[in-house]
Design an enzyme around this catalytic site. Structure first.
Site, PDB file in Angstrom:
ATOM      1  N   ARG A 175      39.999 -69.104 -65.937  1.00  0.00           N
ATOM      2  CA  ARG A 175      39.640 -67.738 -66.331  1.00  0.00           C
ATOM      3  C   ARG A 175      39.750 -66.740 -65.188  1.00  0.00           C
ATOM      4  O   ARG A 175      39.823 -65.533 -65.429  1.00  0.00           O
ATOM      5  CB  ARG A 175      38.246 -67.739 -66.971  1.00  0.00           C
ATOM      6  CG  ARG A 175      38.281 -68.274 -68.394  1.00  0.00           C
ATOM      7  CD  ARG A 175      36.902 -68.439 -68.973  1.00  0.00           C
ATOM      8  NE  ARG A 175      36.417 -69.795 -68.850  1.00  0.00           N
ATOM      9  CZ  ARG A 175      35.125 -70.135 -68.859  1.00  0.00           C
ATOM     10  NH1 ARG A 175      34.201 -69.208 -68.963  1.00  0.00           N
ATOM     11  NH2 ARG A 175      34.764 -71.393 -68.746  1.00  0.00           N
ATOM     12  N   GLU A 222      28.741 -76.924 -63.756  1.00  0.00           N
ATOM     13  CA  GLU A 222      27.552 -76.976 -64.612  1.00  0.00           C
ATOM     14  C   GLU A 222      27.670 -78.096 -65.641  1.00  0.00           C
ATOM     15  O   GLU A 222      26.686 -78.659 -66.052  1.00  0.00           O
ATOM     16  CB  GLU A 222      27.363 -75.613 -65.307  1.00  0.00           C
ATOM     17  CG  GLU A 222      25.942 -75.350 -65.733  1.00  0.00           C
ATOM     18  CD  GLU A 222      25.786 -74.040 -66.486  1.00  0.00           C
ATOM     19  OE1 GLU A 222      26.789 -73.345 -66.743  1.00  0.00           O
ATOM     20  OE2 GLU A 222      24.645 -73.724 -66.858  1.00  0.00           O
TER      21      GLU A 222
HETATM   22  O1  LIG Z   1      29.796 -72.201 -60.779  1.00  0.00           O
HETATM   23  P1  LIG Z   1      30.258 -73.417 -61.491  1.00  0.00           P
HETATM   24  O2  LIG Z   1      29.116 -74.277 -61.970  1.00  0.00           O
HETATM   25  O3  LIG Z   1      31.236 -74.207 -60.706  1.00  0.00           O
HETATM   26  O4  LIG Z   1      30.956 -72.949 -62.832  1.00  0.00           O
HETATM   27  C1  LIG Z   1      31.821 -71.845 -62.906  1.00  0.00           C
HETATM   28  C2  LIG Z   1      33.193 -72.237 -63.336  1.00  0.00           C
HETATM   29  O5  LIG Z   1      33.155 -72.838 -64.641  1.00  0.00           O
HETATM   30  C3  LIG Z   1      34.061 -72.161 -65.491  1.00  0.00           C
HETATM   31  O6  LIG Z   1      35.313 -72.730 -65.449  1.00  0.00           O
HETATM   32  P2  LIG Z   1      35.666 -74.108 -66.117  1.00  0.00           P
HETATM   33  O7  LIG Z   1      35.641 -75.172 -65.065  1.00  0.00           O
HETATM   34  O8  LIG Z   1      34.797 -74.333 -67.310  1.00  0.00           O
HETATM   35  O9  LIG Z   1      37.186 -73.949 -66.505  1.00  0.00           O
HETATM   36  P3  LIG Z   1      37.976 -72.887 -67.393  1.00  0.00           P
HETATM   37  O10 LIG Z   1      37.951 -71.577 -66.652  1.00  0.00           O
HETATM   38  O11 LIG Z   1      39.334 -73.470 -67.438  1.00  0.00           O
HETATM   39  O12 LIG Z   1      37.314 -72.799 -68.737  1.00  0.00           O
HETATM   40  C4  LIG Z   1      34.130 -70.764 -64.938  1.00  0.00           C
HETATM   41  O13 LIG Z   1      35.309 -70.096 -65.357  1.00  0.00           O
HETATM   42  C5  LIG Z   1      34.063 -71.008 -63.459  1.00  0.00           C
HETATM   43  O14 LIG Z   1      35.348 -71.276 -62.901  1.00  0.00           O
HETATM   44  N1  LIG Z   2      27.262 -71.018 -68.820  1.00  0.00           N
HETATM   45  C1  LIG Z   2      28.570 -70.795 -68.695  1.00  0.00           C
HETATM   46  N2  LIG Z   2      29.212 -69.914 -69.501  1.00  0.00           N
HETATM   47  C2  LIG Z   2      30.538 -69.695 -69.370  1.00  0.00           C
HETATM   48  N3  LIG Z   2      31.288 -70.318 -68.464  1.00  0.00           N
HETATM   49  C3  LIG Z   2      30.693 -71.186 -67.642  1.00  0.00           C
HETATM   50  N4  LIG Z   2      31.165 -71.927 -66.622  1.00  0.00           N
HETATM   51  C4  LIG Z   2      30.137 -72.645 -66.121  1.00  0.00           C
HETATM   52  N5  LIG Z   2      29.009 -72.379 -66.758  1.00  0.00           N
HETATM   53  C5  LIG Z   2      29.317 -71.472 -67.721  1.00  0.00           C
END
Ligand SMILES: O=P(O)(O)OC[C@H]1O[C@H](OP(=O)(O)OP(=O)(O)O)[C@H](O)[C@@H]1O
Ligand SMILES: Nc1ncnc2[nH]cnc12
Length: 192
Positions: free
Chosen positions: A77, A114
């Site tokens: 994202r 997370e």
């Molecule tokens: O602070 P954190 O606990 O590390 O979480 C944050 C990350 O999690 C989500 O990405 P995700 O890994 O879900 O991948 P995506 O963007 O491909 O959905 C979000 O876009 C961040 O990159």
């Molecule tokens: N709570 C949350 N909502 C959306 N994106 C996330 N990536 C990690 N935690 C998330």
């Protein structure tokens, strides 16, 4: 780029009005913040990027040393904001991707998030030592992703000027995971 300044509070309100929150996604106990509705309001998206740019503008715009060389966007994202931010800053865009997606010589760091564990990678020649870098993502939760990204950028010798996110889940204290001295900025904050 000379543009009129944006009012942060207007953007905070606009973003908060559009983000959708889903309980128990993708797992029970996770409150998921969906940023995709932002993309249905192009002017707001543009304002979000301009607010990120505004934070990085040097007070003395004639000082070339202050310019950002590279915008790093985080898979996936962060890719929604990174290229546009890079374009506004006249900087290059570099992706940090989840493992196995980038060809060639790479650096790799594993991290926890997370709702899982993974590894992030960057191409070895994508940042030159001493280049000034901003890292952008949609959201910081535990900070695992952003801190791993900081490690990769620093391994290449990049100087991180700021980590920028649209949303920060402050109760998870992600900023405390960032390397010492790395500044971070988020547009809207929720506790969890
Ligand atoms: O602070 P954190 O606990 O590390 O979480 C944050 C990350 O999690 C989500 O990405 P995700 O890994 O879900 O991948 P995506 O963007 O491909 O959905 C979000 O876009 C961040 O990159
Ligand atoms: N709570 C949350 N909502 C959306 N994106 C996330 N990536 C990690 N935690 C998330």
């Amino acid at each position: 780029m000379s543009e009129t300044s944006v009012n942060p509070q207007d953007i905070v309100t606009g973003v908060k009005n559009r983000i959708r929150v889903y309980p128990d996604f993708p797992k029970k106990g996770i409150l998921f913040y969906d940023i995709f509705p932002l993309f249905q309001t192009p002017s707001l998206l543009n304002d979000v990027v301009r607010l990120f740019v505004q934070r990085l503008q040097p007070s003395d715009t004639s000082n070339e040393q202050q310019a950002i060389d590279v915008v790093v966007g985080l898979d996936s994202r962060g890719f929604l904001f990174g290229p546009s931010l890079a374009n506004h800053l006249d900087a290059s865009f570099v992706p940090i991707r989840k493992k196995g997606k980038l060809p060639g010589e790479k650096y790799s760091v594993s991290y926890s998030l997370e709702y899982g564990v993974d590894a992030l990678e960057i191409q070895a020649d994508s940042i030159k030592s001493g280049q000034r870098v901003v890292i952008v993502d949609d959201l910081m939760a535990t900070g695992g992703t952003m801190s791993a990204a900081c490690k990769l950028v620093q391994q290449l010798g990049g100087i991180i000027k700021e980590c920028q996110c649209v949303i920060e889940l402050t109760g998870l204290k992600g900023v405390e995971k960032l390397p010492d001295g790395v500044p971070s900025y988020s547009i809207v904050q929720y506790e969890f």
